[in-house]
Design a protein around this motif. Structure first.
Motif, PDB file in Angstrom:
ATOM      1  N   ILE A   1      65.601 131.043  32.333  1.00 47.24           N
ATOM      2  CA  ILE A   1      66.243 132.299  31.970  1.00 47.24           C
ATOM      3  C   ILE A   1      67.648 132.369  32.571  1.00 47.24           C
ATOM      4  CG2 ILE A   1      65.314 133.650  33.925  1.00 47.24           C
ATOM      5  CD1 ILE A   1      65.782 134.871  30.277  1.00 47.24           C
ATOM      6  N   PHE A   2      67.861 131.646  33.677  1.00 42.86           N
ATOM      7  CA  PHE A   2      69.196 131.649  34.303  1.00 42.86           C
ATOM      8  C   PHE A   2      70.200 130.968  33.366  1.00 42.86           C
ATOM      9  CE2 PHE A   2      65.957 131.626  37.643  1.00 42.86           C
ATOM     10  CZ  PHE A   2      66.278 132.802  38.306  1.00 42.86           C
ATOM     11  N   GLU A   3      69.759 129.836  32.839  1.00 44.37           N
ATOM     12  CA  GLU A   3      70.603 129.113  31.885  1.00 44.37           C
ATOM     13  C   GLU A   3      70.826 129.956  30.620  1.00 44.37           C
ATOM     14  OE1 GLU A   3      69.079 124.865  32.048  1.00 44.37           O
ATOM     15  OE2 GLU A   3      69.779 125.028  29.954  1.00 44.37           O
ATOM     16  N   ALA A   4      69.731 130.547  30.152  1.00 52.15           N
ATOM     17  CA  ALA A   4      69.839 131.376  28.943  1.00 52.15           C
ATOM     18  C   ALA A   4      70.817 132.514  29.166  1.00 52.15           C
ATOM     19  CB  ALA A   4      68.467 131.927  28.548  1.00 52.15           C
ATOM     20  N   ALA A   5      70.725 133.167  30.333  1.00 53.63           N
ATOM     21  CA  ALA A   5      71.599 134.303  30.617  1.00 53.63           C
ATOM     22  C   ALA A   5      73.056 133.865  30.650  1.00 53.63           C
ATOM     23  CB  ALA A   5      71.197 134.957  31.953  1.00 53.63           C
ATOM     24  N   LYS A   6      73.285 132.684  31.234  1.00 53.48           N
ATOM     25  CA  LYS A   6      74.666 132.196  31.351  1.00 53.48           C
ATOM     26  C   LYS A   6      75.301 132.060  29.967  1.00 53.48           C
ATOM     27  CE  LYS A   6      74.846 129.485  34.808  1.00 53.48           C
ATOM     28  NZ  LYS A   6      74.453 128.207  35.471  1.00 53.48           N
ATOM     29  N   HIS A   7      74.515 131.615  29.002  1.00 52.53           N
ATOM     30  CA  HIS A   7      75.085 131.365  27.678  1.00 52.53           C
ATOM     31  C   HIS A   7      74.938 132.541  26.708  1.00 52.53           C
ATOM     32  CE1 HIS A   7      74.545 127.224  29.230  1.00 52.53           C
ATOM     33  NE2 HIS A   7      75.703 127.039  28.588  1.00 52.53           N
ATOM     34  N   MET A   8      73.868 133.266  26.838  1.00 52.74           N
ATOM     35  CA  MET A   8      73.554 134.243  25.780  1.00 52.74           C
ATOM     36  C   MET A   8      73.909 135.696  26.135  1.00 52.74           C
ATOM     37  SD  MET A   8      69.865 132.646  24.587  1.00 52.74           S
ATOM     38  CE  MET A   8      69.702 133.515  23.021  1.00 52.74           C
ATOM     39  N   ALA A   9      74.043 135.979  27.428  1.00 51.05           N
ATOM     40  CA  ALA A   9      74.277 137.384  27.810  1.00 51.05           C
ATOM     41  C   ALA A   9      75.740 137.613  28.167  1.00 51.05           C
ATOM     42  CB  ALA A   9      73.395 137.753  29.005  1.00 51.05           C
ATOM     43  N   ARG A  10      76.243 138.780  27.822  1.00 53.36           N
ATOM     44  CA  ARG A  10      77.633 139.111  28.139  1.00 53.36           C
ATOM     45  C   ARG A  10      77.779 140.594  28.501  1.00 53.36           C
ATOM     46  NH1 ARG A  10      80.053 137.740  22.851  1.00 53.36           N
ATOM     47  NH2 ARG A  10      77.816 137.788  22.410  1.00 53.36           N
ATOM     48  N   VAL A  11      78.864 140.891  29.185  1.00 53.94           N
ATOM     49  CA  VAL A  11      79.205 142.298  29.411  1.00 53.94           C
ATOM     50  C   VAL A  11      80.528 142.591  28.718  1.00 53.94           C
ATOM     51  CG1 VAL A  11      77.953 142.640  31.589  1.00 53.94           C
ATOM     52  CG2 VAL A  11      80.281 141.701  31.624  1.00 53.94           C
ATOM     53  N   GLN A  12      80.796 143.884  28.537  1.00 50.78           N
ATOM     54  CA  GLN A  12      82.022 144.288  27.861  1.00 50.78           C
ATOM     55  C   GLN A  12      83.221 144.165  28.803  1.00 50.78           C
ATOM     56  OE1 GLN A  12      81.654 148.162  26.052  1.00 50.78           O
ATOM     57  NE2 GLN A  12      79.521 147.783  25.447  1.00 50.78           N
ATOM     58  N   LYS A  13      84.407 144.119  28.200  1.00 48.62           N
ATOM     59  CA  LYS A  13      85.632 144.138  29.015  1.00 48.62           C
ATOM     60  C   LYS A  13      85.787 145.488  29.707  1.00 48.62           C
ATOM     61  CE  LYS A  13      88.577 140.695  26.919  1.00 48.62           C
ATOM     62  NZ  LYS A  13      89.352 140.531  25.692  1.00 48.62           N
TER      63      LYS A  13
END
Lengths: 555, 555
Positions: free
Chosen positions: B499-511
């Motif tokens: 899930i750490f790898e997944a989060a790095k690639h798939m999750a984002r926050v707004q500017k």
């Protein structure tokens, strides 16, 4: 109708004056004329131009003159009463509403070179800009252990006579110097009508530190406030005060001409609006608490002796009727809280329902609130939207509403606000009774009782006491003034020899009374305990959050 | 686009289910399909007829099936993604929403002779009729000093797994006996899709007393609750639980046929909506408090060890991501309080202004509220309209508003309510930090942040911490489910190994982030002290008026 005799009552209010024509033998009101003050409450700029500071509230004495000039002929005409049948005139006024005048009674604001000076005008009762002066008076009064501190339940108000005079001295010494007389409007109007400067004991006692028998504080006290004030009593006020109902003099020829009344018609000593209402509700004995219910409530009670009751506005011998001690207490916002809620708290669904039912939205709200049983809302409030007058005497307290859930509805909040003001009255009742001054029943007058049956029933249920209503709810003060006019005339002059006699014949209560319901009273006893706990916690130093919030609000 | 791989996230909510199609390499959402549940929340009568009692809330498992059957093909079509390119499926669910089934997973409410029985249906998370059972569980748990009492911050909720199961036993022993499996809907749907009953550690840990390493309480505990329950774990639940992100199995042939997906597509172990949102907001490390902000707020935080923090909803090892302790706290009403105010507290002048400006009334209200400086209203509130979840865990607390004057306006009350909910969050933040669990910043998702800039800025100013926003505010849970689908697939299968790898690639926050403003934070520090004093006075036994009022309300 030629045998009937009449007296006039002239009630000088905040926005207008009212003249009533009252039949002496039974108190029936034959006519009433309301004359709005052209300048109203002057709180933004003077009619002569200059802008006022925050918290100022002035009036133009010319408006008082106008009430008599226009209102008396209008009321007489409407009543179809002839001057020959008018045996006396009584007046009542807001208080403390003092003004500076010249030796002959000319208000300084009538003097052309002074009319642009704010301090030359009448300072209306709700002028609140003399707080620093009130603070100084209380400080010096407490240091010197002056009697007036006890008379006023621990605190002299910024609204009162000497706070306002001291403000003149602080801010405009030239006006202070030009002030040959500083006088309550209540006494000034009597001076105008009779030509005699005769001041009343009521405003002196409730607003100006005067105590029957001992008079004013000593020169030392006034010097301690300000050395220039040492001789203020002799210089600007005088020491003669006249009891309520006494004849101040006869109507002058000039005023007889202006009004169509007979020259020499007896005019009584000036009265205060709240105090004069008491006998007009039939109350001239101990045991009945009179509530003048409007934007605020004044609570007036008679006692056989002097007691220090917490948070009184004043305790004055002969202050309401001769021979008894008049106690005055008050709640600083009651109708005002409901008006606030109507403006700021009533949601769309109440307005929609009112439109559908074609009733005013307040009626829709009241109907829903009336359907609730005591305790059903789960809410309790502290009625301190305008601070607390009695019994805490603290303007920096503020309102609380407690118990809201996602199911809380607007009518529940409305009912909780009504209940909170009733708890405020009960707190005052209990303060009296804790000092052995009985409150057996309540008598109401003013605008609120007429409009709001739910409110009256809740007051009966909360206090556990029957509430009677004055016959003339809204014109009680004017009737009281007319009754004092009858006393000024005396029995020989077609009136009565005492206010007791006048009350017996001229004052009445309605058949409708509100009786407490035992099962509601029991629930309210429990709710009142909750109110008391919050009252003491927030009002007696348990948590001074309200004061700190007000400080933060000021920024 | 043929090289792109995708995973599906299926988020089962309270009123509907949502299917999202997410690109594995960057988390971009290609399509989203929302399928409302035909039977919705069943809280009045069963679809089969019988009326429900107060406080019940059920669901029909048929509706969950429908979300997959209709939603998956619809979303794939909208995304123009082929089955070959879908490498995994993840799901998340409300919790605790358990149901009784037969040994093969058939819900008892699908059995014709049981379908008219309320206890045969899914008990939705907000089913509140098991309070007596929760009370018994807490009593027995405390007497026996059971570990779960500490895990749940001192109290096991009526909303949770064993309260609901015990209610079945209490009220319908015949249904209890017919229950061969009692299972969270989160695990049931995975069982349907894969044919394997494999339960997740998250619902087990947060809702069902299960602790990693030691498992469930002993048979003695369950016997103490009810002798018939002694063997409940072996009989109806089982002891095997699988970590989040693990592959539960491959999609069955039947489901492949129904959805158009490939048979054998990896399906991850079930998830809980709030918990699965955490990595979807990028948070997989300590120090960031994730707030899922809607009608209520769930606060999720990762810690490196086990701490007893006051008023937690749960503290579970690997409960959010592997290797860390997942803490869950919450405020039981936030958006709900504002919705209450919009319905019950907005006066006519706001509606009038909105009509004039042609904006929604909430926008008019917010504009006025935003123009106020902190402390200007002079108001402070306690945000307990629906009780207090964290940190006091007391449903009988209620709302307070303090500081009203005759000048108080509706927008000031609205702002005070927002501030109160922010103080509620700060109270939770401070509870964590008092136990050495750092909260360096906040990350928000859910419906509220999108609609309300003022609210977000106030939360930043009150907590003194920067707030980031998840890229996909409203579909965070669905994204989190899809991320777990990618982990179930594994790197070899076109996804990720953790899930750490997944989060790095798939999750984002707004500017866009909200930064605290120092001068506002300073004022809010002072206001927060007032909130705390009231919080402790009314919430910790200083004055139990709220409980007594609720009792009176019940009559």
């Amino acid at each position: 109708m030629s045998k009937d005799k009449f007296t006039l009552g002239i009630d000088f209010g905040t926005e207008s004056g009212r003249v009533v024509v009252i039949r002496v033998r039974d108190g029936v009101e034959f006519a009433s004329a309301v004359i709005p003050y052209p300048d109203g409450v002057i709180d933004e700029r003077l009619p002569s131009g200059p802008k006022l500071e925050h918290d100022w509230a002035l009036q133009n004495p010319r408006d008082y003159i106008l009430v008599v000039e226009k209102g008396v002929p209008k009321a007489l005409k409407a009543a179809k009463v002839k001057a020959d049948d008018v045996v006396g005139i009584g007046t009542d006024f807001t208080a403390s509403s003092p003004m500076p005048t010249k030796r002959d009674g000319t208000p300084l604001c009538f003097v052309p070179q002074l009319r642009k000076h704010p301090h030359a005008w009448v300072k209306l009762w709700k002028h609140h800009a003399a707080q620093p002066e009130a603070n100084r008076i209380n400080e010096v009064g407490r240091e010197r252990n002056e009697e007036f501190i006890r008379v006023y339940g621990g605190k002299y108000s910024s609204e009162w006579f000497f706070s306002k005079l001291l403000q003149v001295l602080d801010e405009a010494p030239e006006i202070y110097d030009a002030t040959e007389r500083f006088i309550e409007a209540a006494d000034w109007i009597v001076w105008q009508l009779t030509g005699a400067e005769k001041r009343n004991t009521c405003t002196a006692g409730y607003k100006a530190m005067w105590v029957k028998g001992s008079g004013f504080p000593s020169k030392d006290f006034y010097r301690a406030l300000d050395p220039r004030m040492e001789n203020v009593i002799e210089e600007k006020i005088g020491t003669a005060f006249y009891p309520l109902g006494e004849k101040a003099g006869g109507l002058t020829a000039e005023w007889a001409h202006k009004t169509g009344l007979k020259e020499g018609t007896p005019v009584s000593i000036g009265n205060v609006d709240a105090h004069v209402a008491v006998p007009a509700t039939t109350v001239t004995e101990v045991g009945s608490l009179v509530m003048i219910m409007g934007t605020s409530i004044c609570h007036m009670l008679l006692g056989t002796g002097k007691q220090m009751v917490e948070g009184m506005c004043g305790t004055v011998e002969d202050g309401i009727v001769p021979g008894l001690w008049g106690y005055e207490a008050g709640q600083s916002a009651v109708g005002d809280i409901f008006a606030w809620f109507f403006e700021h708290g009533v949601p769309d669904y109440i307005h929609r329902e009112a439109r559908q039912r074609k009733v005013p939205f307040v009626a829709a709200l009241e109907k829903r609130a009336a359907a609730l049983r005591p305790g059903e809302s789960g809410l309790v409030a502290l009625d301190w939207w305008n601070g607390n007058r009695s019994i805490l005497v603290d303007v920096d307290l503020s309102g609380v509403l407690l118990g809201m859930t996602l199911a809380t509805r607007a009518e529940e909040i409305y009912r909780a606000l009504i209940e909170a003001t009733a708890f405020g009255t009960r707190t005052i009742v209990e303060a009296f009774e804790s000092k052995g001054i009985a409150v057996k029943n309540l008598v109401a007058c003013g605008g609120l009782p007429e409009k709001n049956r739910l409110l009256m029933q809740i007051y009966a249920d909360v206090t556990g006491r029957e509430i009677k209503l004055a016959q003339q709810l809204q014109t009680c003060s004017a009737l009281g003034a007319a009754m004092h006019g009858a006393v000024a005339a005396g029995r020989a002059g077609g009136g009565y020899d005492s206010i007791f006699e006048a009350a017996k014949h001229m004052a009445r209560v309605q058949k409708l009374t509100y009786k407490p319901r035992a099962e509601h009273h029991e629930v309210y006893n429990r709710l009142f305990k909750e109110y008391q706990a919050l009252h003491d916690y927030f009002g007696r130093g348990g948590n001074d959050v309200m004061k700190r919030l007000k400080e933060m609000r000021r920024g």
